[in-house]
Design a protein around this motif. Sequence first.
Motif, PDB file in Angstrom:
ATOM      1  N   ILE A 307      52.809  -9.107  71.998  1.00  0.00           N
ATOM      2  CA  ILE A 307      51.256  -9.813  72.854  1.00  0.00           C
ATOM      3  C   ILE A 307      51.234 -10.197  72.804  1.00  0.00           C
ATOM      4  CG2 ILE A 307      50.581  -6.430  72.079  1.00  0.00           C
ATOM      5  CD1 ILE A 307      48.635  -7.978  69.916  1.00  0.00           C
ATOM      6  N   LYS A 308      50.233 -10.911  73.754  1.00  0.00           N
ATOM      7  CA  LYS A 308      49.859 -12.127  73.867  1.00  0.00           C
ATOM      8  C   LYS A 308      48.761 -12.280  74.814  1.00  0.00           C
ATOM      9  CE  LYS A 308      53.691 -15.287  73.320  1.00  0.00           C
ATOM     10  NZ  LYS A 308      53.493 -15.849  71.616  1.00  0.00           N
ATOM     11  N   MET A 309      47.577 -12.861  74.860  1.00  0.00           N
ATOM     12  CA  MET A 309      45.967 -13.128  74.900  1.00  0.00           C
ATOM     13  C   MET A 309      45.655 -14.494  75.933  1.00  0.00           C
ATOM     14  SD  MET A 309      42.742 -11.749  74.381  1.00  0.00           S
ATOM     15  CE  MET A 309      42.961 -11.520  72.536  1.00  0.00           C
ATOM     16  N   LYS A 310      45.609 -14.264  76.587  1.00  0.00           N
ATOM     17  CA  LYS A 310      44.830 -15.310  77.643  1.00  0.00           C
ATOM     18  C   LYS A 310      43.565 -14.900  78.344  1.00  0.00           C
ATOM     19  CE  LYS A 310      46.784 -18.458  79.188  1.00  0.00           C
ATOM     20  NZ  LYS A 310      47.251 -19.656  78.524  1.00  0.00           N
ATOM     21  N   GLY A 311      42.229 -15.874  77.397  1.00  0.00           N
ATOM     22  CA  GLY A 311      41.059 -15.385  77.816  1.00  0.00           C
ATOM     23  C   GLY A 311      40.779 -14.061  77.386  1.00  0.00           C
ATOM     24  N   ALA A 312      39.578 -13.820  78.478  1.00  0.00           N
ATOM     25  CA  ALA A 312      39.519 -11.751  78.299  1.00  0.00           C
ATOM     26  C   ALA A 312      40.991 -10.846  78.439  1.00  0.00           C
ATOM     27  CB  ALA A 312      38.249 -11.991  78.711  1.00  0.00           C
ATOM     28  N   ASN A 313      41.701 -11.586  78.179  1.00  0.00           N
ATOM     29  CA  ASN A 313      42.875 -10.300  79.219  1.00  0.00           C
ATOM     30  C   ASN A 313      43.899 -10.739  77.494  1.00  0.00           C
ATOM     31  OD1 ASN A 313      41.695  -9.243  81.397  1.00  0.00           O
ATOM     32  ND2 ASN A 313      42.561 -10.762  82.317  1.00  0.00           N
ATOM     33  N   LEU A 314      44.299  -9.463  76.973  1.00  0.00           N
ATOM     34  CA  LEU A 314      45.167  -9.178  76.167  1.00  0.00           C
ATOM     35  C   LEU A 314      46.671  -8.262  76.605  1.00  0.00           C
ATOM     36  CD1 LEU A 314      46.482  -9.607  73.220  1.00  0.00           C
ATOM     37  CD2 LEU A 314      45.650  -6.490  73.076  1.00  0.00           C
ATOM     38  N   TYR A 315      47.922  -8.920  77.474  1.00  0.00           N
ATOM     39  CA  TYR A 315      48.886  -8.524  77.659  1.00  0.00           C
ATOM     40  C   TYR A 315      49.878  -8.125  76.749  1.00  0.00           C
ATOM     41  CZ  TYR A 315      47.265 -11.154  81.783  1.00  0.00           C
ATOM     42  OH  TYR A 315      46.442 -12.077  82.524  1.00  0.00           O
ATOM     43  N   ALA A 316      50.609  -6.685  76.941  1.00  0.00           N
ATOM     44  CA  ALA A 316      51.030  -6.331  76.422  1.00  0.00           C
ATOM     45  C   ALA A 316      52.847  -6.091  76.558  1.00  0.00           C
ATOM     46  CB  ALA A 316      50.710  -4.934  75.528  1.00  0.00           C
ATOM     47  N   LEU A 317      54.007  -6.103  76.452  1.00  0.00           N
ATOM     48  CA  LEU A 317      54.802  -6.099  76.556  1.00  0.00           C
ATOM     49  C   LEU A 317      55.308  -4.568  75.945  1.00  0.00           C
ATOM     50  CD1 LEU A 317      58.260  -6.581  77.640  1.00  0.00           C
ATOM     51  CD2 LEU A 317      58.334  -8.119  75.576  1.00  0.00           C
ATOM     52  N   TYR A 318      55.956  -3.571  76.895  1.00  0.00           N
ATOM     53  CA  TYR A 318      55.835  -2.516  75.836  1.00  0.00           C
ATOM     54  C   TYR A 318      58.074  -1.804  77.198  1.00  0.00           C
ATOM     55  CZ  TYR A 318      54.799  -0.216  80.172  1.00  0.00           C
ATOM     56  OH  TYR A 318      53.930   0.487  81.554  1.00  0.00           O
ATOM     57  N   ASP A 319      58.768  -1.305  75.795  1.00  0.00           N
ATOM     58  CA  ASP A 319      59.332  -0.486  76.138  1.00  0.00           C
ATOM     59  C   ASP A 319      59.321   0.348  76.936  1.00  0.00           C
ATOM     60  OD1 ASP A 319      62.342   0.373  76.651  1.00  0.00           O
ATOM     61  OD2 ASP A 319      62.752   0.102  74.626  1.00  0.00           O
ATOM     62  N   ASN A 320      59.361   0.994  78.145  1.00  0.00           N
ATOM     63  CA  ASN A 320      59.282   2.397  78.934  1.00  0.00           C
ATOM     64  C   ASN A 320      60.371   3.074  79.181  1.00  0.00           C
ATOM     65  OD1 ASN A 320      57.634   3.420  80.849  1.00  0.00           O
ATOM     66  ND2 ASN A 320      58.569   2.442  82.411  1.00  0.00           N
ATOM     67  N   SER A 321      61.906   2.537  79.005  1.00  0.00           N
ATOM     68  CA  SER A 321      63.692   3.500  78.662  1.00  0.00           C
ATOM     69  C   SER A 321      64.179   2.962  78.514  1.00  0.00           C
ATOM     70  CB  SER A 321      63.656   4.820  80.068  1.00  0.00           C
ATOM     71  OG  SER A 321      63.610   3.683  81.333  1.00  0.00           O
ATOM     72  N   ARG A 322      65.602   3.361  78.620  1.00  0.00           N
ATOM     73  CA  ARG A 322      66.293   2.528  78.441  1.00  0.00           C
ATOM     74  C   ARG A 322      66.779   0.932  79.183  1.00  0.00           C
ATOM     75  NH1 ARG A 322      72.829   3.403  79.240  1.00  0.00           N
ATOM     76  NH2 ARG A 322      73.415   2.071  78.548  1.00  0.00           N
ATOM     77  N   ASN A 323      66.475   1.081  80.600  1.00  0.00           N
ATOM     78  CA  ASN A 323      66.858   0.051  80.905  1.00  0.00           C
ATOM     79  C   ASN A 323      65.234  -0.039  82.520  1.00  0.00           C
ATOM     80  OD1 ASN A 323      69.296  -0.831  81.142  1.00  0.00           O
ATOM     81  ND2 ASN A 323      69.658   1.671  81.828  1.00  0.00           N
ATOM     82  N   SER A 324      64.379   0.245  81.518  1.00  0.00           N
ATOM     83  CA  SER A 324      62.708  -0.404  82.625  1.00  0.00           C
ATOM     84  C   SER A 324      61.942  -0.631  81.297  1.00  0.00           C
ATOM     85  CB  SER A 324      62.251   1.112  82.864  1.00  0.00           C
ATOM     86  OG  SER A 324      61.441   0.928  83.186  1.00  0.00           O
ATOM     87  N   TYR A 325      61.380  -1.833  81.410  1.00  0.00           N
ATOM     88  CA  TYR A 325      60.150  -2.372  80.519  1.00  0.00           C
ATOM     89  C   TYR A 325      58.974  -2.638  81.245  1.00  0.00           C
ATOM     90  CZ  TYR A 325      60.037  -7.112  83.077  1.00  0.00           C
ATOM     91  OH  TYR A 325      59.754  -7.840  83.978  1.00  0.00           O
ATOM     92  N   GLY A 326      57.805  -3.189  80.921  1.00  0.00           N
ATOM     93  CA  GLY A 326      56.521  -2.842  81.478  1.00  0.00           C
ATOM     94  C   GLY A 326      55.860  -4.110  81.192  1.00  0.00           C
ATOM     95  N   ILE A 327      54.621  -4.116  81.155  1.00  0.00           N
ATOM     96  CA  ILE A 327      53.612  -5.226  80.859  1.00  0.00           C
ATOM     97  C   ILE A 327      51.887  -4.101  81.173  1.00  0.00           C
ATOM     98  CG2 ILE A 327      52.399  -7.353  81.310  1.00  0.00           C
ATOM     99  CD1 ILE A 327      54.803  -7.459  79.800  1.00  0.00           C
ATOM    100  N   MET A 328      51.218  -4.606  80.516  1.00  0.00           N
ATOM    101  CA  MET A 328      50.043  -3.721  80.536  1.00  0.00           C
ATOM    102  C   MET A 328      49.251  -5.049  80.322  1.00  0.00           C
ATOM    103  SD  MET A 328      48.717  -0.063  78.598  1.00  0.00           S
ATOM    104  CE  MET A 328      49.537   0.739  79.833  1.00  0.00           C
ATOM    105  N   VAL A 329      47.926  -4.452  81.417  1.00  0.00           N
ATOM    106  CA  VAL A 329      47.024  -5.726  80.622  1.00  0.00           C
ATOM    107  C   VAL A 329      45.633  -4.896  80.400  1.00  0.00           C
ATOM    108  CG1 VAL A 329      45.825  -7.502  81.899  1.00  0.00           C
ATOM    109  CG2 VAL A 329      48.081  -7.037  83.218  1.00  0.00           C
ATOM    110  N   PHE A 330      45.015  -5.703  79.893  1.00  0.00           N
ATOM    111  CA  PHE A 330      43.671  -5.456  78.271  1.00  0.00           C
ATOM    112  C   PHE A 330      42.782  -6.189  79.386  1.00  0.00           C
ATOM    113  CE2 PHE A 330      47.560  -3.147  76.260  1.00  0.00           C
ATOM    114  CZ  PHE A 330      46.467  -1.506  76.232  1.00  0.00           C
ATOM    115  N   GLN A 331      41.273  -5.460  79.312  1.00  0.00           N
ATOM    116  CA  GLN A 331      40.401  -6.168  79.331  1.00  0.00           C
ATOM    117  C   GLN A 331      39.925  -6.201  77.240  1.00  0.00           C
ATOM    118  OE1 GLN A 331      38.718  -7.750  82.068  1.00  0.00           O
ATOM    119  NE2 GLN A 331      36.782  -8.902  80.503  1.00  0.00           N
ATOM    120  N   VAL A 332      39.212  -7.600  77.059  1.00  0.00           N
ATOM    121  CA  VAL A 332      39.173  -7.613  75.648  1.00  0.00           C
ATOM    122  C   VAL A 332      37.198  -7.923  76.014  1.00  0.00           C
ATOM    123  CG1 VAL A 332      38.930  -8.872  73.267  1.00  0.00           C
ATOM    124  CG2 VAL A 332      41.395  -8.685  74.802  1.00  0.00           C
ATOM    125  N   GLU A 333      36.815  -6.557  75.353  1.00  0.00           N
ATOM    126  CA  GLU A 333      34.961  -7.110  75.072  1.00  0.00           C
ATOM    127  C   GLU A 333      34.643  -6.261  73.995  1.00  0.00           C
ATOM    128  OE1 GLU A 333      34.050  -4.131  77.550  1.00  0.00           O
ATOM    129  OE2 GLU A 333      34.880  -4.601  79.734  1.00  0.00           O
TER     130      GLU A 333
END
Length: 333
Positions: A307-333
Amino acid sequence: MRKIYLLIVLFLAIFNICKAQHIYPIANFTDNVKDITLNGFDMNDSVLFVPLGESGLHMLSISDINNIHEIGVYSEYEIRSRKRVYGVAYNIEVINNRAYLSYGPLGLKILDISDPSMPFPIGNYYRYEDVYCTEVFGQYVFLGYKNMGLEIINIDNISDIKMVSRNNVKDFNVQNIQIMPPYVFISGKNNGIKIFKFKEPFNEFKSEGFPRDYIPENEVNKFLVKGKAGYIANDFRGLTVINIGLPSYPVEVFNVKTGGRAADMLLDKDYLYVVCGKSIEVYDIKEPEKPFKTHDFVDKSKQFVSIKMKGANLYALYDNSRNSYGIMVFQVE
């Protein structure tokens, strides 16, 4: 009177929970890439820099979080003994227009990222060991090796990088580095935490005595320092807190079982975010040695990695499957 006291306590507890930080997903990105390895990532105001192992360094535009998209890939190889040796992008540290890429068998690559879609190398350092992570400290870079501990280099002259201190630790796979002059901590999975003390002046990096070990139960996946408190992403054991008032002699003061294996952490003011596999947990650390959980986000379809934070957003790197990945963006409140 007792009832009034209990009501006041209950009100204060509810008030603290309500004003505590929470995270809510607001955007998501996924991509299919072969031969990926997920570790850490970093970012600037508009770009994510995501190392994907043998698949190289991928740059993602986050100017519009509802339209995250890839804008470039950096991959390089060298010819050694008539064979191609490709870099393995493990971790990256971004500072201004430079990126410090831990490139495995190709060592440290310092990249100019003025144009993030086309990074190019402006410096490199290699010593026959895989570089896994870095920590930049002024004109110095601390290198965490995959199987050989810690080394410190001077990058004041980018075209002639010099080694200034070598602290070999055989079979110690450095996960991250924390600097608290005159001490340096390196975390190393089942090798625990190794603590180096350097003589004054600190920037001469001359060791004072032998390094000391702190080996808790379970693996140390990451170690972070805030004041006299040290936080350990302690794998199956969860979140462990140690007192480092005497840095060479840490003492465990707290442990809490997390929802999954504690793999990564992020400090943001009075809060600690812990990556626990399928969940991300938020802890209030106003009392540094007594964190308490204020919120968690769970998605059983994902395996969160970093995870990394930028401003009011949290970015999370995740493993989606063997050959797939993703980034989920969160609002921090």
